[in-house]
Write an enzyme that holds these catalytic residues in place. Structure first.
Site, PDB file in Angstrom:
ATOM      1  N   ASP A 158       0.864  -1.168   0.000  1.00 35.49           N
ATOM      2  CA  ASP A 158       0.000   0.000   0.000  1.00 35.49           C
ATOM      3  C   ASP A 158       0.913   1.235   0.000  1.00 35.49           C
ATOM      4  O   ASP A 158       2.043   1.172   0.494  1.00 35.49           O
ATOM      5  CB  ASP A 158      -0.890  -0.032   1.248  1.00 35.49           C
ATOM      6  CG  ASP A 158      -1.693   1.237   1.399  1.00 35.49           C
ATOM      7  OD1 ASP A 158      -2.445   1.585   0.471  1.00 35.49           O
ATOM      8  OD2 ASP A 158      -1.552   1.897   2.442  1.00 35.49           O
ATOM      9  N   ASP A 160       0.081   4.980   0.921  1.00 32.64           N
ATOM     10  CA  ASP A 160      -0.031   5.933   2.030  1.00 32.64           C
ATOM     11  C   ASP A 160      -0.207   5.216   3.364  1.00 32.64           C
ATOM     12  O   ASP A 160      -1.118   4.418   3.531  1.00 32.64           O
ATOM     13  CB  ASP A 160      -1.201   6.885   1.776  1.00 32.64           C
ATOM     14  CG  ASP A 160      -1.008   7.661   0.485  1.00 32.64           C
ATOM     15  OD1 ASP A 160       0.059   8.266   0.316  1.00 32.64           O
ATOM     16  OD2 ASP A 160      -1.923   7.635  -0.367  1.00 32.64           O
TER      17      ASP A 160
END
Length: 191
Positions: free
Chosen positions: A10, A12
């Site tokens: 992922d 952020d």
């Protein structure tokens, strides 16, 4: 061509410090211990793919073209850590979006596995031998639905804690470096 395992990350809150809707490359900064985790995975030769929901496109906060400089900066940040960014896949959709063509449901917005499935097709990846590392359970669910093992970073970003069989991580870690250690220890044990 033999399929390769990958580590899906992922963006952020996992690789980058969580700054909602940021598309300014100058403000992109590593999440705590992300540099060390990328360096560890890079030294092991891991195939690294970033998968990210980018609802700012659907919400009209920035155009899709703003993500190209983000991709360029991400690749440079990976190189600085001795790693290689093999792919950057992002979903521009959101059910509450206001931009035509991006407003609505889709198969690529996590927790759906569409980004991982597309990356696997395009990059020749073995999802069953791959991992997903993320900071919320929607990441975990996307990884699990794609057939990967998933690791949840316990960094305080999960706020909903909705239960479900696909939302159970294989492991938990306090940061990306600790998650990288889990992935590489499992790979060593399977060799």
């Amino acid at each position: 061509m033999a399929l390769r395992p990958a580590v899906f990350l992922d963006k952020d809150g996992t690789v980058l410090a969580d700054e909602p809707y940021n598309v300014d490359p100058g403000r992109m900064a590593y999440a705590p211990q992300a540099f060390a985790g990328l360096a560890r995975l890079g030294a092991a030769g891991a195939v690294l793919v970033v998968v990210s929901n980018q609802p700012g496109v659907a919400k009209g906060l920035f155009p899709a073209s703003a993500l190209e400089p983000v991709h360029t900066r991400l690749a440079a940040m990976f190189r600085a850590a001795g790693a290689h960014l093999d792919g950057f896949y992002w979903c521009p959709h959101h059910p509450d979006g206001v931009v035509e063509g991006y407003a609505g449901a889709c198969d690529c917005r996590k927790p759906r596995p569409g980004l991982l499935l597309r990356a696997a097709r395009e990059l020749g990846l073995d999802l069953r031998a791959s991992w997903l590392i993320g900071d919320i359970l929607d990441d975990v669910e996307a990884g699990n639905l794609a057939g990967c093992r998933s690791i949840l970073l316990d960094v305080g970003h999960e706020t909903e804690w909705r239960a479900g069989p696909q939302r159970v991580p294989f492991g938990r870690a306090p940061d990306l470096d600790a998650a990288a250690r889990i992935v590489l220890a499992a790979a060593a044990g399977e060799a």
